[in-house]
Design an enzyme around this catalytic site. Structure first.
Site, PDB file in Angstrom:
ATOM      1  N   GLY A   1      40.938  43.103  44.901  1.00 15.97           N
ATOM      2  CA  GLY A   1      39.938  42.676  43.911  1.00 15.97           C
ATOM      3  C   GLY A   1      38.768  41.984  44.600  1.00 15.97           C
ATOM      4  O   GLY A   1      37.596  42.278  44.329  1.00 15.97           O
ATOM      5  N   HIS A   2      39.073  41.083  45.525  1.00 15.43           N
ATOM      6  CA  HIS A   2      38.006  40.419  46.301  1.00 15.43           C
ATOM      7  C   HIS A   2      37.248  41.454  47.130  1.00 15.43           C
ATOM      8  O   HIS A   2      36.023  41.382  47.261  1.00 15.43           O
ATOM      9  CB  HIS A   2      38.591  39.362  47.243  1.00 15.43           C
TER      10      HIS A   2
HETATM   11  P1  AMP Z   1      39.339  33.496  43.314  1.00 16.28           P
HETATM   12  O1  AMP Z   1      39.587  33.574  44.785  1.00 16.28           O
HETATM   13  O2  AMP Z   1      40.562  33.795  42.488  1.00 16.28           O
HETATM   14  O3  AMP Z   1      38.613  32.250  42.896  1.00 16.28           O
HETATM   15  O4  AMP Z   1      38.376  34.695  42.973  1.00 16.28           O
HETATM   16  C1  AMP Z   1      37.153  34.861  43.663  1.00 16.28           C
HETATM   17  C2  AMP Z   1      36.346  35.907  42.942  1.00 16.28           C
HETATM   18  O5  AMP Z   1      37.061  37.134  42.923  1.00 16.28           O
HETATM   19  C3  AMP Z   1      36.061  35.542  41.471  1.00 16.28           C
HETATM   20  O6  AMP Z   1      34.733  35.929  41.156  1.00 16.28           O
HETATM   21  C4  AMP Z   1      37.069  36.371  40.739  1.00 16.28           C
HETATM   22  O7  AMP Z   1      36.680  36.693  39.417  1.00 16.28           O
HETATM   23  C5  AMP Z   1      37.124  37.610  41.596  1.00 16.28           C
HETATM   24  N1  AMP Z   1      38.369  38.352  41.376  1.00 16.28           N
HETATM   25  C6  AMP Z   1      39.636  37.872  41.460  1.00 16.28           C
HETATM   26  N2  AMP Z   1      40.519  38.833  41.114  1.00 16.28           N
HETATM   27  C7  AMP Z   1      39.792  39.939  40.806  1.00 16.28           C
HETATM   28  C8  AMP Z   1      40.123  41.246  40.375  1.00 16.28           C
HETATM   29  N3  AMP Z   1      41.376  41.629  40.177  1.00 16.28           N
HETATM   30  N4  AMP Z   1      39.109  42.131  40.160  1.00 16.28           N
HETATM   31  C9  AMP Z   1      37.823  41.748  40.351  1.00 16.28           C
HETATM   32  N5  AMP Z   1      37.438  40.517  40.750  1.00 16.28           N
HETATM   33  C10 AMP Z   1      38.409  39.628  40.980  1.00 16.28           C
END
Ligand code: AMP
Length: 254
Positions: free
Chosen positions: A36-37
């Site tokens: 996702g990242h």
């Molecule tokens: P985090 O590390 O969880 O704070 O996420 C960092 C970024 O990655 C944020 O903008 C999240 O929305 C995005 N993100 C996390 N998981 C996903 C996913 N499955 N699909 C798309 N973006 C994601």
């Protein structure tokens, strides 16, 4: 393979940033990177000459100290993923550098941040908005990439940039899912394989149920502890605990 530079201090990063000629795309994360990242990084790579990734597990957005403690920290694997996806630089600061005032100053939103995740996680979005504003001021990106998986966060950040006339574009990226439909998340690593299988019911249920209440009852009957499951402005939002792990998701509803 591309070798991203790693900057641990704000000054070192700013010296690097001052020399960059060309557009900068920014992907803020808390690490424990997954596909996702990577999809955010790839979108930034397509649209910018340089892509900066930040990794910072931001304590001010955790209202549960145990959740903060248990948050996965996997810098070496994160570095590999960043390298494979063509990240130019990784900003990897410490709390004391990011909060020289020890969080006396913060950004507050008084409306949309109080519902959904904000209702049961008081202070969460103030922590998010504060750290994102700090990161934007340090990185000075042309564009910043945020996932729709955290839709409420994405919307609040878009509105913050408008409210404060911040000179950048916030770019939404659609949620990347496992084949089962489960939204990819760093927290999924804390689920057992059975839990991961069961967690796929979240997406299936919010997509297929006629009403939010029906979806809530269906998931409750199957052992999920629902924090909220609500329709707001044409989207259906859910936060649910499974095996003690808090999972969130959202979909647009017809
Ligand atoms: P985090 O590390 O969880 O704070 O996420 C960092 C970024 O990655 C944020 O903008 C999240 O929305 C995005 N993100 C996390 N998981 C996903 C996913 N499955 N699909 C798309 N973006 C994601």
């Amino acid at each position: 393979m591309n070798k991203p530079l790693v900057f641990k201090t704000i000054t070192d990063f700013q010296n690097y940033r001052a020399e960059l000629k060309g557009s900068v795309g920014f992907v803020p994360t808390m690490g424990a990177l997954h596909a996702g990242h990577a999809s955010l990084i790839q979108k930034s790579r397509l649209e910018n000459e340089f892509t900066v990734l930040s990794i910072f597990v931001n304590p001010t957005q955790f209202n549960d100290p145990k959740d903060l403690e248990k948050y996965p920290r996997t810098f070496e694997a994160d570095y590999e993923l960043a390298a494979q996806n063509g990240v130019s630089a990784i900003f990897y600061p410490e709390f004391a550098d990011m909060y020289p005032d020890n969080y006396k100053y913060s950004v507050t939103e008084n409306s949309y941040s109080k519902i959904l995740c904000g209702a049961t996680r008081p202070g969460h979005f103030d922590g998010v908005l504060s750290v994102v504003m700090k990161l934007f001021n340090i990185v000075r990106p042309n564009k910043a990439y945020f996932g729709e998986k955290d839709f409420q966060q994405l919307h609040l950040i878009q509105e913050m940039t408008k409210a404060f006339f911040m000179p950048l574009t916030v770019v939404p990226v659609q949620t990347l899912r496992e084949e089962s439909g489960l939204a990819m998340s760093s927290r999924n690593t804390r689920l057992s394989s059975e839990g991961k299988h069961k967690a796929a019911l979240i997406y299936k249920t919010i997509t297929e149920a006629k009403t939010a209440d029906q979806a809530k009852d269906f998931l409750t009957d199957r052992g999920f502890k629902i924090d909220y499951l609500q329709d707001v402005d044409g989207r259906r939002f859910v936060a649910a605990f499974l095996e003690g792990v808090r999972l969130i998701d959202n979909v647009s509803i017809p």
